[in-house]
Design a protein around this motif. Structure first.
Motif, PDB file in Angstrom:
ATOM      1  N   ALA A  37      -0.025  24.687  54.753  1.00 30.32           N
ATOM      2  CA  ALA A  37       0.256  23.249  54.703  1.00 30.32           C
ATOM      3  C   ALA A  37       0.543  22.783  53.277  1.00 30.32           C
ATOM      4  O   ALA A  37       1.502  22.046  53.048  1.00 30.32           O
ATOM      5  N   THR A  38      -0.290  23.215  52.331  1.00 33.89           N
ATOM      6  CA  THR A  38      -0.061  22.779  50.951  1.00 33.89           C
ATOM      7  C   THR A  38       1.188  23.416  50.364  1.00 33.89           C
ATOM      8  O   THR A  38       1.901  22.772  49.590  1.00 33.89           O
ATOM      9  N   ALA A  39       1.477  24.656  50.748  1.00 43.23           N
ATOM     10  CA  ALA A  39       2.702  25.299  50.259  1.00 43.23           C
ATOM     11  C   ALA A  39       3.939  24.574  50.791  1.00 43.23           C
ATOM     12  O   ALA A  39       4.899  24.336  50.045  1.00 43.23           O
ATOM     13  N   ALA A  40       3.912  24.207  52.068  1.00 42.06           N
ATOM     14  CA  ALA A  40       5.049  23.486  52.647  1.00 42.06           C
ATOM     15  C   ALA A  40       5.219  22.115  52.001  1.00 42.06           C
ATOM     16  O   ALA A  40       6.339  21.706  51.669  1.00 42.06           O
ATOM     17  N   ALA A  41       4.113  21.414  51.801  1.00 42.64           N
ATOM     18  CA  ALA A  41       4.189  20.094  51.168  1.00 42.64           C
ATOM     19  C   ALA A  41       4.674  20.204  49.726  1.00 42.64           C
ATOM     20  O   ALA A  41       5.517  19.411  49.284  1.00 42.64           O
ATOM     21  N   ALA A  42       4.177  21.187  48.994  1.00 41.97           N
ATOM     22  CA  ALA A  42       4.597  21.374  47.606  1.00 41.97           C
ATOM     23  C   ALA A  42       6.074  21.764  47.533  1.00 41.97           C
ATOM     24  O   ALA A  42       6.804  21.294  46.648  1.00 41.97           O
ATOM     25  N   ALA A  43       6.526  22.600  48.457  1.00 40.06           N
ATOM     26  CA  ALA A  43       7.944  22.979  48.481  1.00 40.06           C
ATOM     27  C   ALA A  43       8.817  21.762  48.776  1.00 40.06           C
ATOM     28  O   ALA A  43       9.884  21.586  48.159  1.00 40.06           O
ATOM     29  N   GLY A  44       8.364  20.920  49.688  1.00 38.79           N
ATOM     30  CA  GLY A  44       9.115  19.693  49.972  1.00 38.79           C
ATOM     31  C   GLY A  44       9.201  18.796  48.753  1.00 38.79           C
ATOM     32  O   GLY A  44      10.267  18.247  48.447  1.00 38.79           O
ATOM     33  N   GLU A  45       8.092  18.668  48.041  1.00 38.75           N
ATOM     34  CA  GLU A  45       8.106  17.843  46.827  1.00 38.75           C
ATOM     35  C   GLU A  45       9.025  18.456  45.771  1.00 38.75           C
ATOM     36  O   GLU A  45       9.735  17.747  45.065  1.00 38.75           O
ATOM     37  N   PHE A  46       9.013  19.767  45.675  1.00 41.08           N
ATOM     38  CA  PHE A  46       9.866  20.482  44.725  1.00 41.08           C
ATOM     39  C   PHE A  46      11.332  20.105  44.954  1.00 41.08           C
ATOM     40  O   PHE A  46      12.068  19.841  44.009  1.00 41.08           O
ATOM     41  N   VAL A  47      11.745  20.037  46.215  1.00 41.87           N
ATOM     42  CA  VAL A  47      13.127  19.689  46.549  1.00 41.87           C
ATOM     43  C   VAL A  47      13.387  18.202  46.337  1.00 41.87           C
ATOM     44  O   VAL A  47      14.369  17.815  45.700  1.00 41.87           O
ATOM     45  N   VAL A  48      12.512  17.354  46.852  1.00 39.30           N
ATOM     46  CA  VAL A  48      12.708  15.905  46.773  1.00 39.30           C
ATOM     47  C   VAL A  48      12.765  15.426  45.324  1.00 39.30           C
ATOM     48  O   VAL A  48      13.530  14.518  44.990  1.00 39.30           O
ATOM     49  N   ASP A  49      11.996  16.057  44.449  1.00 41.97           N
ATOM     50  CA  ASP A  49      11.989  15.664  43.042  1.00 41.97           C
ATOM     51  C   ASP A  49      13.369  15.777  42.403  1.00 41.97           C
ATOM     52  O   ASP A  49      13.674  15.053  41.459  1.00 41.97           O
ATOM     53  N   LYS A  50      14.195  16.657  42.908  1.00 40.59           N
ATOM     54  CA  LYS A  50      15.516  16.880  42.309  1.00 40.59           C
ATOM     55  C   LYS A  50      16.556  15.892  42.821  1.00 40.59           C
ATOM     56  O   LYS A  50      17.663  15.838  42.298  1.00 40.59           O
ATOM     57  N   LEU A  51      16.234  15.134  43.843  1.00 41.42           N
ATOM     58  CA  LEU A  51      17.194  14.205  44.435  1.00 41.42           C
ATOM     59  C   LEU A  51      17.315  12.932  43.603  1.00 41.42           C
ATOM     60  O   LEU A  51      16.330  12.467  43.015  1.00 41.42           O
ATOM     61  N   PRO A  52      18.512  12.350  43.564  1.00 48.22           N
ATOM     62  CA  PRO A  52      18.698  11.119  42.786  1.00 48.22           C
ATOM     63  C   PRO A  52      17.828   9.955  43.269  1.00 48.22           C
ATOM     64  O   PRO A  52      17.479   9.079  42.488  1.00 48.22           O
ATOM     65  N   ALA A  53      17.478   9.952  44.539  1.00 48.48           N
ATOM     66  CA  ALA A  53      16.677   8.852  45.099  1.00 48.48           C
ATOM     67  C   ALA A  53      15.176   9.078  44.956  1.00 48.48           C
ATOM     68  O   ALA A  53      14.385   8.300  45.492  1.00 48.48           O
ATOM     69  N   ALA A  54      14.772  10.111  44.228  1.00 41.89           N
ATOM     70  CA  ALA A  54      13.329  10.367  44.055  1.00 41.89           C
ATOM     71  C   ALA A  54      12.685   9.164  43.377  1.00 41.89           C
ATOM     72  O   ALA A  54      13.238   8.606  42.428  1.00 41.89           O
ATOM     73  N   PRO A  55      11.510   8.762  43.856  1.00 43.80           N
ATOM     74  CA  PRO A  55      10.873   7.582  43.254  1.00 43.80           C
ATOM     75  C   PRO A  55      10.388   7.867  41.834  1.00 43.80           C
ATOM     76  O   PRO A  55      10.118   9.014  41.466  1.00 43.80           O
ATOM     77  N   ASN A  56      10.274   6.815  41.059  1.00 44.83           N
ATOM     78  CA  ASN A  56       9.770   6.918  39.687  1.00 44.83           C
ATOM     79  C   ASN A  56       8.303   7.328  39.740  1.00 44.83           C
ATOM     80  O   ASN A  56       7.487   6.657  40.349  1.00 44.83           O
ATOM     81  N   ARG A  57       7.964   8.422  39.076  1.00 41.75           N
ATOM     82  CA  ARG A  57       6.587   8.931  39.097  1.00 41.75           C
ATOM     83  C   ARG A  57       5.600   7.962  38.480  1.00 41.75           C
ATOM     84  O   ARG A  57       4.409   8.083  38.698  1.00 41.75           O
ATOM     85  N   LEU A  58       6.085   7.019  37.684  1.00 44.22           N
ATOM     86  CA  LEU A  58       5.189   6.057  37.051  1.00 44.22           C
ATOM     87  C   LEU A  58       5.047   4.764  37.857  1.00 44.22           C
ATOM     88  O   LEU A  58       4.349   3.848  37.437  1.00 44.22           O
ATOM     89  N   GLY A  59       5.716   4.703  39.000  1.00 39.74           N
ATOM     90  CA  GLY A  59       5.518   3.569  39.899  1.00 39.74           C
ATOM     91  C   GLY A  59       4.090   3.606  40.445  1.00 39.74           C
ATOM     92  O   GLY A  59       3.430   4.650  40.453  1.00 39.74           O
ATOM     93  N   ALA A  60       3.620   2.481  40.914  1.00 37.32           N
ATOM     94  CA  ALA A  60       2.217   2.369  41.340  1.00 37.32           C
ATOM     95  C   ALA A  60       1.835   3.400  42.406  1.00 37.32           C
ATOM     96  O   ALA A  60       0.842   4.115  42.259  1.00 37.32           O
ATOM     97  N   ALA A  61       2.592   3.483  43.486  1.00 34.62           N
ATOM     98  CA  ALA A  61       2.227   4.393  44.578  1.00 34.62           C
ATOM     99  C   ALA A  61       2.349   5.867  44.174  1.00 34.62           C
ATOM    100  O   ALA A  61       1.405   6.640  44.403  1.00 34.62           O
ATOM    101  N   PRO A  62       3.470   6.298  43.576  1.00 39.82           N
ATOM    102  CA  PRO A  62       3.535   7.707  43.181  1.00 39.82           C
ATOM    103  C   PRO A  62       2.471   8.089  42.153  1.00 39.82           C
ATOM    104  O   PRO A  62       1.886   9.177  42.242  1.00 39.82           O
ATOM    105  N   LEU A  63       2.202   7.211  41.214  1.00 44.59           N
ATOM    106  CA  LEU A  63       1.190   7.520  40.207  1.00 44.59           C
ATOM    107  C   LEU A  63      -0.200   7.597  40.837  1.00 44.59           C
ATOM    108  O   LEU A  63      -0.973   8.508  40.543  1.00 44.59           O
ATOM    109  N   ALA A  64      -0.491   6.673  41.728  1.00 41.46           N
ATOM    110  CA  ALA A  64      -1.790   6.700  42.416  1.00 41.46           C
ATOM    111  C   ALA A  64      -1.951   7.999  43.200  1.00 41.46           C
ATOM    112  O   ALA A  64      -3.023   8.610  43.184  1.00 41.46           O
ATOM    113  N   GLY A  65      -0.892   8.426  43.866  1.00 40.15           N
ATOM    114  CA  GLY A  65      -0.949   9.685  44.604  1.00 40.15           C
ATOM    115  C   GLY A  65      -1.232  10.866  43.700  1.00 40.15           C
ATOM    116  O   GLY A  65      -2.037  11.748  44.033  1.00 40.15           O
TER     117      GLY A  65
END
Length: 138
Positions: A37-65
């Motif tokens: 489960a964690t490998a699949a979630a981490a792999a998904g994040e790995f891909v999503v991070d490269k997309l232009p629509a990836a949220p700003n990591r310093l936004g409230a929700a991503p930073l809290a996560g």
């Protein structure tokens, strides 16, 4: 003392990729289902991070996560080692905030120099995973 340092490394790693720390801890001592489960979630994040629509990591929700995942990973590491999880979780959360800022600055630095975004992101991935792996080694 080593547990606190390792918790800080987990936090910095979560600042780069929020699921890096939980995945690294799960691979060190989790069940097969948790590792998958964690490998699949981490792999998904790995891909999503490269997309232009990836949220700003310093936004409230991503930073809290990132802070929450770092704290949970450090608490799990502390429990695995038979230690009280409170201080490691707090250290990891603080380090995740610092790692998030450092990662955002790295990406801005690379962008300002007109470096290709994919290699800059992959370099960040390599550092993130190296930190998470080092933190969970016994």
């Amino acid at each position: 003392m080593w547990l606190i340092a390792r918790s800080a490394l987990l936090g910095i790693a979560s600042g780069g990729r929020s699921l890096a720390a939980p995945a690294a801890v799960a691979f060190g001592s989790g069940s097969r289902a948790l590792r998958l489960a964690t490998a699949a979630a981490a792999a998904g994040e790995f891909v999503v991070d490269k997309l232009p629509a990836a949220p700003n990591r310093l936004g409230a929700a991503p930073l809290a996560g990132r802070l929450v995942f770092a704290g949970l990973a450090a608490a799990a590491l502390a429990r695995r080692e038979g230690s009280n999880p409170i201080a490691p979780a707090l250290v990891a959360a603080a380090a995740a905030a610092a790692g998030s800022v450092a990662g955002a600055r790295w990406r801005a630095y690379a962008e300002d120099r007109h470096w290709p975004t994919l290699p800059a992101a992959l370099a960040e991935d390599a550092v993130t995973w190296a930190l998470a792996t080092a933190a969970t080694r016994r």
